[in-house]
Design a protein around this motif. Structure first.
Motif, PDB file in Angstrom:
ATOM      1  N   UNK A   1       0.857  -1.179   0.000  1.00  0.00           N
ATOM      2  CA  UNK A   1       0.000   0.000   0.000  1.00  0.00           C
ATOM      3  C   UNK A   1       0.895   1.231   0.000  1.00  0.00           C
ATOM      4  N   UNK A   2       0.694   2.172  -0.924  1.00  0.00           N
ATOM      5  CA  UNK A   2       1.642   3.288  -1.077  1.00  0.00           C
ATOM      6  C   UNK A   2       1.982   4.027   0.215  1.00  0.00           C
ATOM      7  N   UNK A   3       1.006   4.174   1.102  1.00  0.00           N
ATOM      8  CA  UNK A   3       1.258   4.895   2.349  1.00  0.00           C
ATOM      9  C   UNK A   3       2.350   4.231   3.170  1.00  0.00           C
ATOM     10  N   UNK A   4       2.506   2.923   3.038  1.00  0.00           N
ATOM     11  CA  UNK A   4       3.464   2.177   3.854  1.00  0.00           C
ATOM     12  C   UNK A   4       4.814   2.003   3.176  1.00  0.00           C
ATOM     13  N   UNK A   5       4.973   2.566   2.015  1.00  0.00           N
ATOM     14  CA  UNK A   5       6.227   2.390   1.271  1.00  0.00           C
ATOM     15  C   UNK A   5       7.408   2.960   2.057  1.00  0.00           C
ATOM     16  N   UNK A   6       7.203   4.090   2.720  1.00  0.00           N
ATOM     17  CA  UNK A   6       8.316   4.743   3.404  1.00  0.00           C
ATOM     18  C   UNK A   6       8.844   3.924   4.572  1.00  0.00           C
ATOM     19  N   UNK A   7       7.996   3.148   5.200  1.00  0.00           N
ATOM     20  CA  UNK A   7       8.409   2.446   6.404  1.00  0.00           C
ATOM     21  C   UNK A   7       9.254   1.228   6.163  1.00  0.00           C
ATOM     22  N   UNK A   8       9.142   0.650   4.945  1.00  0.00           N
ATOM     23  CA  UNK A   8       9.908  -0.558   4.601  1.00  0.00           C
ATOM     24  C   UNK A   8       9.763  -1.630   5.691  1.00  0.00           C
ATOM     25  N   UNK A   9       8.560  -1.762   6.190  1.00  0.00           N
ATOM     26  CA  UNK A   9       8.309  -2.723   7.257  1.00  0.00           C
ATOM     27  C   UNK A   9       7.491  -3.880   6.704  1.00  0.00           C
ATOM     28  N   UNK A  10       8.025  -5.074   6.785  1.00  0.00           N
ATOM     29  CA  UNK A  10       7.371  -6.221   6.164  1.00  0.00           C
ATOM     30  C   UNK A  10       6.082  -6.615   6.867  1.00  0.00           C
ATOM     31  N   UNK A  11       5.825  -6.034   8.031  1.00  0.00           N
ATOM     32  CA  UNK A  11       4.631  -6.380   8.789  1.00  0.00           C
ATOM     33  C   UNK A  11       3.426  -5.527   8.433  1.00  0.00           C
ATOM     34  N   UNK A  12       3.616  -4.435   7.701  1.00  0.00           N
ATOM     35  CA  UNK A  12       2.517  -3.509   7.471  1.00  0.00           C
ATOM     36  C   UNK A  12       2.349  -3.189   5.992  1.00  0.00           C
ATOM     37  N   UNK A  13       1.112  -3.153   5.575  1.00  0.00           N
ATOM     38  CA  UNK A  13       0.787  -2.640   4.257  1.00  0.00           C
ATOM     39  C   UNK A  13       1.088  -3.551   3.098  1.00  0.00           C
ATOM     40  N   UNK A  14       1.359  -4.821   3.368  1.00  0.00           N
ATOM     41  CA  UNK A  14       1.709  -5.768   2.314  1.00  0.00           C
ATOM     42  C   UNK A  14       0.641  -6.843   2.229  1.00  0.00           C
ATOM     43  N   UNK A  15       0.137  -7.072   1.005  1.00  0.00           N
ATOM     44  CA  UNK A  15      -0.882  -8.106   0.874  1.00  0.00           C
ATOM     45  C   UNK A  15      -0.504  -9.234  -0.074  1.00  0.00           C
ATOM     46  N   UNK A  16       0.534  -9.053  -0.868  1.00  0.00           N
ATOM     47  CA  UNK A  16       0.987 -10.138  -1.743  1.00  0.00           C
ATOM     48  C   UNK A  16       2.514 -10.150  -1.789  1.00  0.00           C
ATOM     49  N   UNK A  17       3.042 -11.389  -1.811  1.00  0.00           N
ATOM     50  CA  UNK A  17       4.486 -11.615  -1.871  1.00  0.00           C
ATOM     51  C   UNK A  17       4.824 -12.481  -3.076  1.00  0.00           C
ATOM     52  N   UNK A  18       6.010 -12.262  -3.619  1.00  0.00           N
ATOM     53  CA  UNK A  18       6.559 -13.204  -4.563  1.00  0.00           C
ATOM     54  C   UNK A  18       7.204 -14.361  -3.819  1.00  0.00           C
ATOM     55  N   UNK A  19       7.729 -15.311  -4.561  1.00  0.00           N
ATOM     56  CA  UNK A  19       8.322 -16.498  -3.930  1.00  0.00           C
ATOM     57  C   UNK A  19       9.790 -16.306  -3.565  1.00  0.00           C
ATOM     58  N   UNK A  20      10.394 -15.272  -4.101  1.00  0.00           N
ATOM     59  CA  UNK A  20      11.766 -14.957  -3.732  1.00  0.00           C
ATOM     60  C   UNK A  20      12.801 -15.451  -4.723  1.00  0.00           C
ATOM     61  N   UNK A  21      13.948 -14.798  -4.682  1.00  0.00           N
ATOM     62  CA  UNK A  21      15.093 -15.204  -5.498  1.00  0.00           C
ATOM     63  C   UNK A  21      16.341 -15.079  -4.627  1.00  0.00           C
ATOM     64  N   UNK A  22      17.200 -16.080  -4.695  1.00  0.00           N
ATOM     65  CA  UNK A  22      18.357 -16.145  -3.806  1.00  0.00           C
ATOM     66  C   UNK A  22      19.530 -15.363  -4.384  1.00  0.00           C
ATOM     67  N   UNK A  23      20.085 -14.514  -3.553  1.00  0.00           N
ATOM     68  CA  UNK A  23      21.312 -13.780  -3.886  1.00  0.00           C
ATOM     69  C   UNK A  23      22.403 -14.226  -2.921  1.00  0.00           C
ATOM     70  N   UNK A  24      23.498 -14.702  -3.481  1.00  0.00           N
ATOM     71  CA  UNK A  24      24.628 -15.131  -2.662  1.00  0.00           C
ATOM     72  C   UNK A  24      25.862 -14.341  -3.080  1.00  0.00           C
TER      73      UNK A  24
END
Length: 126
Positions: A100-123
């Protein structure tokens, strides 16, 4: 159906670069923000960067400022994370998420997120 698909992860040496992509579908892209988050083994997920599609505002966690750049290609519904000067401590699974755009500034994974990708590994090897 909302989908977020990450790509571009891999193994790179310290000081190297990678570009991650997050291809989004199933929603109106510029109504939302897209964030990049990462989780290293045994550590809590943390916010890395976020971009508001509508106005292009970008946000970064302090540890990546000056090294990572987030950008979006609205016609392609894709967000990129260009990662330069990579360090071993950047090693993690990187996820993109619809924010949700309002939560973009906080960069907090607990707030404002409703969908996730599956991830990609960086080593990043030392």
């Amino acid at each position: 159906e909302v989908q977020l698909v990450e790509s571009g992860g891999g193994l790179v040496q310290t000081g190297g670069s990678l570009r991650l992509s997050c291809a989004a579908s199933g929603f109106t892209f510029d109504d939302f923000a897209i964030g990049w988050f990462r989780q290293a083994p045994g550590k809590e997920r943390e916010g890395v960067s976020c971009i508001r599609s509508r106005d292009g505002s970008t946000y970064y966690t302090d540890s990546v400022k000056g090294r990572f750049t987030i950008s979006s290609d609205i016609p392609k519904n894709t967000v990129y994370l260009q990662m330069n000067s990579l360090k071993p401590e950047d090693t993690a699974v990187y996820y993109c998420a619809r924010v949700t755009p309002l939560y973009c500034t906080g960069l907090n994974y607990l707030y404002g997120i409703d969908f996730w990708g599956r991830g990609t590994l960086v080593t990043v090897s030392s």
